[in-house]
Design a protein around this motif. Structure first.
Motif, mmCIF file in Angstrom:
data_model
loop_
_atom_site.group_PDB
_atom_site.id
_atom_site.type_symbol
_atom_site.label_atom_id
_atom_site.label_comp_id
_atom_site.label_asym_id
_atom_site.label_seq_id
_atom_site.Cartn_x
_atom_site.Cartn_y
_atom_site.Cartn_z
ATOM 1 N N THR A 50 0.823 -1.203 0.000
ATOM 2 C CA THR A 50 0.000 0.000 0.000
ATOM 3 C C THR A 50 0.865 1.265 0.000
ATOM 4 O O THR A 50 2.031 1.250 0.403
ATOM 5 C CB THR A 50 -0.943 -0.005 1.210
ATOM 6 N N ALA A 51 0.250 2.364 -0.438
ATOM 7 C CA ALA A 51 1.001 3.604 -0.684
ATOM 8 C C ALA A 51 1.632 4.179 0.573
ATOM 9 O O ALA A 51 2.608 4.937 0.488
ATOM 10 C CB ALA A 51 0.084 4.646 -1.331
ATOM 11 N N ASN A 52 1.114 3.838 1.750
ATOM 12 C CA ASN A 52 1.709 4.336 2.990
ATOM 13 C C ASN A 52 3.170 3.917 3.140
ATOM 14 O O ASN A 52 3.941 4.561 3.839
ATOM 15 C CB ASN A 52 0.908 3.843 4.198
ATOM 16 N N ALA A 53 3.557 2.830 2.469
ATOM 17 C CA ALA A 53 4.925 2.317 2.607
ATOM 18 C C ALA A 53 5.866 2.823 1.531
ATOM 19 O O ALA A 53 7.056 2.476 1.552
ATOM 20 C CB ALA A 53 4.915 0.793 2.597
ATOM 21 N N TYR A 54 5.379 3.653 0.598
ATOM 22 C CA TYR A 54 6.272 4.129 -0.467
ATOM 23 C C TYR A 54 7.508 4.840 0.098
ATOM 24 O O TYR A 54 8.628 4.606 -0.400
ATOM 25 C CB TYR A 54 5.524 5.063 -1.422
ATOM 26 N N PRO A 55 7.379 5.710 1.113
ATOM 27 C CA PRO A 55 8.596 6.362 1.645
ATOM 28 C C PRO A 55 9.633 5.366 2.166
ATOM 29 O O PRO A 55 10.834 5.629 2.090
ATOM 30 C CB PRO A 55 8.055 7.251 2.774
ATOM 31 N N GLY B 113 -5.221 -6.119 2.114
ATOM 32 C CA GLY B 113 -3.907 -6.046 1.477
ATOM 33 C C GLY B 113 -2.939 -5.095 2.149
ATOM 34 O O GLY B 113 -2.135 -4.443 1.477
ATOM 35 N N VAL B 114 -2.978 -5.006 3.482
ATOM 36 C CA VAL B 114 -2.161 -4.031 4.195
ATOM 37 C C VAL B 114 -0.897 -4.627 4.810
ATOM 38 O O VAL B 114 -0.044 -3.891 5.308
ATOM 39 C CB VAL B 114 -2.974 -3.340 5.310
ATOM 40 N N GLY B 115 -0.757 -5.961 4.805
ATOM 41 C CA GLY B 115 0.325 -6.590 5.552
ATOM 42 C C GLY B 115 1.707 -6.186 5.111
ATOM 43 O O GLY B 115 2.591 -5.907 5.938
ATOM 44 N N CYS B 116 1.941 -6.137 3.802
ATOM 45 C CA CYS B 116 3.278 -5.778 3.302
ATOM 46 C C CYS B 116 3.629 -4.344 3.679
ATOM 47 O O CYS B 116 4.749 -4.053 4.110
ATOM 48 C CB CYS B 116 3.338 -5.950 1.789
ATOM 49 N N GLY B 117 2.670 -3.447 3.515
ATOM 50 C CA GLY B 117 2.924 -2.046 3.841
ATOM 51 C C GLY B 117 3.230 -1.843 5.304
ATOM 52 O O GLY B 117 4.167 -1.128 5.674
ATOM 53 N N TRP B 118 2.463 -2.486 6.169
ATOM 54 C CA TRP B 118 2.702 -2.341 7.606
ATOM 55 C C TRP B 118 3.982 -3.033 8.039
ATOM 56 O O TRP B 118 4.636 -2.610 8.991
ATOM 57 C CB TRP B 118 1.503 -2.869 8.387
ATOM 58 N N ALA B 119 4.374 -4.091 7.355
ATOM 59 C CA ALA B 119 5.654 -4.729 7.660
ATOM 60 C C ALA B 119 6.801 -3.744 7.442
ATOM 61 O O ALA B 119 7.699 -3.597 8.286
ATOM 62 C CB ALA B 119 5.842 -5.963 6.786
#
Length: 427
Positions: free
Chosen positions: A57-62, A304-310
């Protein structure tokens, strides 16, 4: 050179698990001067997680940007994850505002590409020792404090000392178990199956999600022309579904509104899934130990948030504990930094998890959700607001704030007025 603060420890930090969260934490900690042992129970450097939404998810782009992975992902064919969502009020189709910036994004990319990529980046980072075939079998303690791990290796048992042990070992975390950190479980009233299809055309070439109340489905395009297609029905349908898994899966997809033409695509994987996937949450830290990724919090796969939160939790931990992990300030400083990480993790993700756990009861939209989702299907600005929440760039309180609810009411009232006017006068 070993500093006086580091004397007596083979490493500053031991991380169990070299997938997304563990590899990201290793890289970010090492760049901040921390000596890291990154343990992975599997011996194959190309090993990857199979059961996954394959979406960041886009939250993890940074975090991807800080890790230096964005160019490599683009080169590997990762797909920017724009999305649209079906509801009973029609499709929610977020678009950038006229003259405004493009919608934020991250990527859909298969874990067979992503996991080896980030693991290799960790292995080449100065200060990180990647130890494959190392499975944690216990924790070391010194004077009541956690002081490292005991691991099974291809050469036998090994003890690895460290000030801090990080569990990046998934929802069934052995580190959490050995540290005595219990999990809070929320039952999931849906089951899920997914498969990979090549050359499956999607409207607009972007991700699709179907909110069928209570059933769910999604199709996410990935690298190399492969689309991940998943169905998440209510568990009441499981007995009939299991009688003919392939037939049930394909029938479910064919019945979707504006269904993708699954029969014309090539299935390139088995149909895999899980009939029981509860949501887990644990306290993210205790003295001498921290949890990241699914070890700390396992969300509902439909979002579909697991990868981003990881990736995000790895960064939050590195930012919080790096100085203390090198020994600066002693055990008290490390415990204080771990407590700060735990507070930040819970503040950022508790609301998301509570909302997901409630929706995992396999219920239709509640009145508040109906109000906002229907408005998002009828208004571009509200659709962008929905997109920010789905990308986890805003939290539940902002997503359902009083001003947003008031706007949704106005949008829906205006829509009803226009429908009455279009229908003409009644007799």
């Amino acid at each position: 050179m070993t500093s006086p603060e580091s004397a007596g420890h083979a490493y500053d930090v031991v991380i169990s698990g070299a997938s997304l969260a563990g590899s990201a934490a290793a890289i970010l900690l090492a760049r901040r001067g921390v000596r890291v042992a990154l343990l992975e129970r599997r011996s194959d450097p190309a090993a990857y997680k199979v059961l996954c939404t394959h979406s960041i998810t886009a939250n993890a782009y940074p975090v991807l940007d800080e890790l230096g992975l964005v160019p490599a992902l683009e080169k590997a064919g990762a797909v920017r994850n724009e999305a649209r969502w079906y509801t009973r009020w029609g499709w929610i189709e977020p678009r950038a505002a006229p003259g405004g910036p493009e919608l934020p994004h991250a990527y859909n990319v298969r874990r067979s590409v992503l996991d080896p990529m980030i693991r290799a980046r960790a292995a080449e980072t100065p200060g990180v020792d990647l130890l494959l075939g190392h499975q944690v079998t216990g924790l070391l303690r010194d004077g009541g404090r956690i002081a490292g791990v005991r691991a099974s290796t291809p050469d036998g048992e090994r003890e690895i000392g460290a000030r801090l042990v990080i569990g990046a070992d998934g929802k069934d975390s052995a580190v959490a178990k050995f540290a005595g950190i219990p999990a809070r479980k929320h039952e999931n009233a849906r089951f899920g199956y997914l498969a990979h299809f090549r050359d499956l055309p999607l409207a607009g070439g972007i991700g699709q999600t179907w909110f069928l109340e209570p059933d769910m489905a999604y199709a996410f395009p990935n690298d190399d022309g492969v689309t991940v297609l998943a169905v998440l029905p209510d568990k009441k349908k499981l007995p009939a579904f299991r009688q003919d898994l392939e037939g049930s899966f394909l029938s479910f997809v064919r019945a979707l509104p504006d269904a993708p033409p699954v029969d014309s695509a090539e299935r390139v994987s088995k149909i895999i899934g899980t009939v029981d996937y509860p949501l887990h949450s644990r306290k993210p830290a205790a003295p001498g130990v921290a949890l990241v990724g699914d070890a700390a919090l396992t969300g509902d796969p439909l979002w579909g948030v697991g990868c981003g939160w990881a990736l995000q939790s790895a960064r939050w931990l590195a930012d919080a504990v790096a100085p203390a992990a090198t020994g600066r300030g002693g055990p008290a400083a490390l415990d204080k930094s771990l407590a700060a990480y735990a507070r930040g993790h819970q503040r950022r993700l508790r609301g998301h998890q509570q909302l997901a756990a409630d929706f995992a009861r396999s219920r239709p939209f509640n009145p508040m959700e109906s109000l906002v989702f229907s408005a998002a299907a009828r208004d571009e600005a509200m659709a962008r607001h929905m997109y920010l929440f789905a990308s986890r760039l805003i939290g539940p309180l902002r997503f359902l704030s009083p001003s947003v609810v008031a706007k949704a009411v106005a949008i829906n009232l205006r829509h009803r007025r226009h429908r009455r006017e279009a229908a003409g006068p009644t007799r």
